[in-house]
Write an enzyme that holds these catalytic residues in place. Structure first.
Site, short mmCIF file in Angstrom:
data_model
loop_
_atom_site.label_atom_id
_atom_site.label_comp_id
_atom_site.label_asym_id
_atom_site.label_seq_id
_atom_site.Cartn_x
_atom_site.Cartn_y
_atom_site.Cartn_z
N CYS A 1 1.20 -1.75 -0.19
CA CYS A 1 0.19 0.00 -0.19
C CYS A 1 0.96 1.25 -0.30
CB CYS A 1 -0.82 -0.03 1.34
SG CYS A 1 0.09 0.47 2.50
N CYS B 1 -2.55 -3.29 8.20
CA CYS B 1 -2.52 -1.72 8.44
C CYS B 1 -1.52 -1.90 10.83
CB CYS B 1 -3.47 -1.24 8.87
SG CYS B 1 -4.26 -1.00 7.80
FE1 FES Z 1 -1.67 0.90 4.25
FE2 FES Z 1 -3.24 0.93 6.19
S1 FES Z 1 -3.78 0.58 3.91
S2 FES Z 1 -1.05 0.28 6.01
#
Ligand code: FES
Length: 144
Positions: A33, A103
């Site tokens: 991400c 996360c």
């Molecule tokens: Fe990457 Fe939350 S989407 S840390």
């Protein structure tokens, strides 16, 4: 989708910001991400985490989990902080959607990276019994 606790820590993050007098700083990231989390610790001579700060360049869940993680380790010993698991952070937030669990992993890893840095700066080896608990992946290696 998100619990009240998550929304609270997201909109009103605790201990946000850099600690100028930190003696342990860790940075981890998730390659998928692209989110990055930095953890700042001020550890006293007795090995107690006196103060904590964090900076998260990432999603709302990453902000909420890092905020909660700082609250959970403040005033605790190094050993206790190393025991902090992402599952405990999620539980304290009363849950996260499955696709957001990674996360919380970032929060656990950031604490461990900062503790590792604390020993590095001191120029001493981390005690053997703590080393195993401190294992974490370096920045950009944390995956879901
Ligand atoms: Fe990457 Fe939350 S989407 S840390």
């Amino acid at each position: 989708m998100y619990t009240e606790k998550v929304l609270d820590h997201f909109s009103n993050p605790r201990n946000m910001g850099e600690l100028q007098d930190a003696n342990g700083v860790g940075m981890v990231g998730n390659a998928k991400c692209g989110d990055i989390m930095q953890m700042f610790l001020k550890i006293d001579d007795d090995g107690i985490i006196e103060d904590v700060g964090f900076k998260t360049f990432g999603c709302g869940a990453a902000i909420a989990t890092s905020s909660m993680a700082t609250e959970m380790i403040k005033g605790k010993s190094i050993n206790e902080a190393l025991n902090l698991s992402n599952a405990a952070v999620v539980e304290a937030l009363e849950g996260l959607p499955p696709q957001k669990i990674h996360c919380s992993v970032l929060a656990e890893e950031a604490v461990k990276a900062a503790l590792e840095d604390y020993y590095k700066r001191k120029g001493v080896d981390m005690p053997e019994e703590l080393k195993k608990k401190a294992e974490h992946k370096d920045v950009h290696e944390v995956q879901e």
